[in-house]
Design a protein around this motif. Structure first.
Motif, mmCIF file in Angstrom:
data_model
loop_
_atom_site.group_PDB
_atom_site.id
_atom_site.type_symbol
_atom_site.label_atom_id
_atom_site.label_comp_id
_atom_site.label_asym_id
_atom_site.label_seq_id
_atom_site.Cartn_x
_atom_site.Cartn_y
_atom_site.Cartn_z
ATOM 1 N N ASN A 246 0.846 -1.193 0.000
ATOM 2 C CA ASN A 246 0.000 0.000 0.000
ATOM 3 C C ASN A 246 0.884 1.246 0.000
ATOM 4 O OD1 ASN A 246 0.822 0.575 2.691
ATOM 5 N ND2 ASN A 246 -0.910 -0.529 3.559
ATOM 6 N N THR A 247 0.282 2.400 0.017
ATOM 7 C CA THR A 247 1.043 3.636 -0.188
ATOM 8 C C THR A 247 1.970 3.991 0.969
ATOM 9 O OG1 THR A 247 -0.853 4.907 0.619
ATOM 10 C CG2 THR A 247 -0.637 4.637 -1.773
ATOM 11 N N THR A 248 1.553 3.709 2.208
ATOM 12 C CA THR A 248 2.430 4.063 3.321
ATOM 13 C C THR A 248 3.652 3.156 3.384
ATOM 14 O OG1 THR A 248 0.983 2.764 4.778
ATOM 15 C CG2 THR A 248 0.674 5.161 4.751
ATOM 16 N N PRO A 279 -4.548 3.175 -1.284
ATOM 17 C CA PRO A 279 -4.437 4.386 -0.464
ATOM 18 C C PRO A 279 -4.666 4.095 1.016
ATOM 19 C CG PRO A 279 -6.545 4.354 -1.612
ATOM 20 C CD PRO A 279 -5.750 3.194 -2.147
ATOM 21 N N VAL A 280 -4.007 4.880 1.868
ATOM 22 C CA VAL A 280 -4.177 4.775 3.314
ATOM 23 C C VAL A 280 -4.570 6.157 3.837
ATOM 24 C CG1 VAL A 280 -3.051 4.279 5.515
ATOM 25 C CG2 VAL A 280 -2.458 2.934 3.491
ATOM 26 N N VAL A 285 -1.070 7.152 -4.119
ATOM 27 C CA VAL A 285 0.268 6.883 -4.650
ATOM 28 C C VAL A 285 0.861 8.116 -5.322
ATOM 29 C CG1 VAL A 285 -0.462 6.040 -6.944
ATOM 30 C CG2 VAL A 285 1.649 5.179 -5.886
ATOM 31 N N LYS A 286 0.015 8.952 -5.894
ATOM 32 C CA LYS A 286 0.531 10.177 -6.501
ATOM 33 C C LYS A 286 1.151 11.085 -5.444
ATOM 34 C CE LYS A 286 -0.623 13.818 -9.810
ATOM 35 N NZ LYS A 286 -1.673 14.424 -10.662
ATOM 36 N N ASP A 287 0.621 11.028 -4.216
ATOM 37 C CA ASP A 287 1.213 11.808 -3.119
ATOM 38 C C ASP A 287 2.625 11.301 -2.807
ATOM 39 O OD1 ASP A 287 -1.158 13.347 -2.682
ATOM 40 O OD2 ASP A 287 -2.018 11.683 -1.551
ATOM 41 N N LEU A 292 8.470 12.480 -3.207
ATOM 42 C CA LEU A 292 9.809 12.060 -3.590
ATOM 43 C C LEU A 292 10.406 13.008 -4.628
ATOM 44 C CD1 LEU A 292 11.823 9.751 -3.001
ATOM 45 C CD2 LEU A 292 10.897 8.564 -5.009
ATOM 46 N N ALA A 293 9.585 13.418 -5.585
ATOM 47 C CA ALA A 293 10.060 14.343 -6.620
ATOM 48 C C ALA A 293 10.507 15.665 -6.017
ATOM 49 C CB ALA A 293 8.957 14.579 -7.652
#
Length: 337
Positions: A246-248, A279-280, A285-287, A292-293
């Motif tokens: 998951n995203t986290t 998502p959590v 995932v875009k977050d 990171l970017a």
């Protein structure tokens, strides 16, 4: 310098199971894959580990490593393609003879990417992240998957370009394979986190994040040492795919890699499509990609052709990659230098 093997028709490919093997009910899949590979002009040698599966692996770690080491040394075997991925490949790394690896391609993905990345980082031998043995058992191959042969037949000093697929497979339907095995029904759309066209270049490294994360902090994950010993100091272009996280969890892993220095001198990152990335608490995932970017100050391209939602490009660990993405599509040029 990076050492690039070379694939040629008529050569012999060793099929092993450094992670999971095939239980008896799936032996027919191995036979189908062997038949197709032979019809495409290659000879095959099937290892004993391929035919067994118990306790989440094809065999004990030492036996898996012994077969792999033997195939890498055997002069009558030109290249290796594991049957597929699995769960516990990392167990065999300490028994793998990294000092005696002949110049042979090793092709695969998923859990196999642990072995691929470790080999390239420790030895400078280029390895190929692409289709597994069972992925090419269809009567035909889609254009993106079929490119594996052309990529591995690229000569040292030459380059090859791969373009985004037109359609991809959203879900697996193993009981009803098509003529090319996959069900390519969804429109492919490469995206950039900036929303603009992006381009970047550097030495290509990567794999399945679920498993290569465990190389961080080990002798098999020395990215800085690889850059110092085998490259001319070029930045790194990373490619990743997420199978189950998951995203986290994805975020934690990427932060760990950043803190471990894996993203030092990073030119850009590509993320493959994924049926995971759940998502959590509204954390999408875009977050993860956006954070990171911003932290690294680099371009990020995502939903590329890589990973468990086929088809996928064949990426060469160690090659110089030039990535261009925008307006829903993209391409990767790899130079073997």
């Amino acid at each position: 310098m990076i050492y690039y093997p070379l694939l040629a028709k008529g050569e012999t490919i060793g099929i092993s199971a450094p992670s999971s093997g095939a239980p008896e009910a799936l032996h027919y899949v191995v036979r189908e894959s062997t038949l197709r590979m032979n019809k495409r002009g290659f000879q095959t040698v099937i290892g004993e580990t391929v035919w067994s599966q118990n306790k989440a692996a094809s065999a004990p770690a030492k036996l898996r490593a012994k077969e792999f080491n033997s195939m890498m040394k055997e002069q009558s075997i030109d290249h290796l393609i594991p049957i597929w991925g699995g769960e516990l490949l990392i167990e065999m790394l300490e028994y793998t003879d990294f000092k005696k690896l002949d110049k042979k391609w090793i092709l695969g993905y998923s859990d196999t990417s642990v072995l691929l990345l470790a080999i390239t980082l420790k030895t400078g031998l280029a390895t190929a992240h692409g289709p597994n043995f069972v992925d090419v058992r269809g009567e035909q191959m889609d254009e993106t998957t079929a490119k594996w042969m052309e990529v591995l037949a690229t000569k040292e000093g030459d380059s090859i370009v791969q373009k985004a697929s037109s359609k991809y497979q959203k879900e697996w339907d193993h009981a009803n394979p098509t003529s090319c095995i996959f069900h390519l029904t969804e429109n492919t759309e490469w995206k950039t986190i900036s929303g603009e066209e992006e381009s970047f270049n550097g030495r290509l490294l990567g794999g399945c994040l679920d498993v290569i994360r465990h190389l961080v902090g080990t002798p098999y994950g020395d990215v800085a040492g690889f850059r110092e010993q085998f490259t001319l100091g070029e930045p790194v272009v990373w490619y990743f795919e997420n199978d189950q996280m998951n995203t986290t969890e994805l975020r934690r892993i990427l932060v760990q890699m950043k803190l471990a220095g894996w993203f030092n001198e990073c030119a850009g990152i590509m993320f493959g499509r994924s049926a995971a990335n759940g998502p959590v608490d509204n954390y999408e995932v875009k977050d993860v990609y956006l954070a990171l970017a911003e932290e690294l100050g680099i371009p990020i391209v995502y939903d590329i052709d890589c990973g468990h939602q086929p088809p996928q490009m064949t990426f060469i660990n160690g090659a110089v990659a030039e990535v261009t993405a925008g307006k829903g599509t993209g391409k990767v040029k790899q130079s073997f230098k």
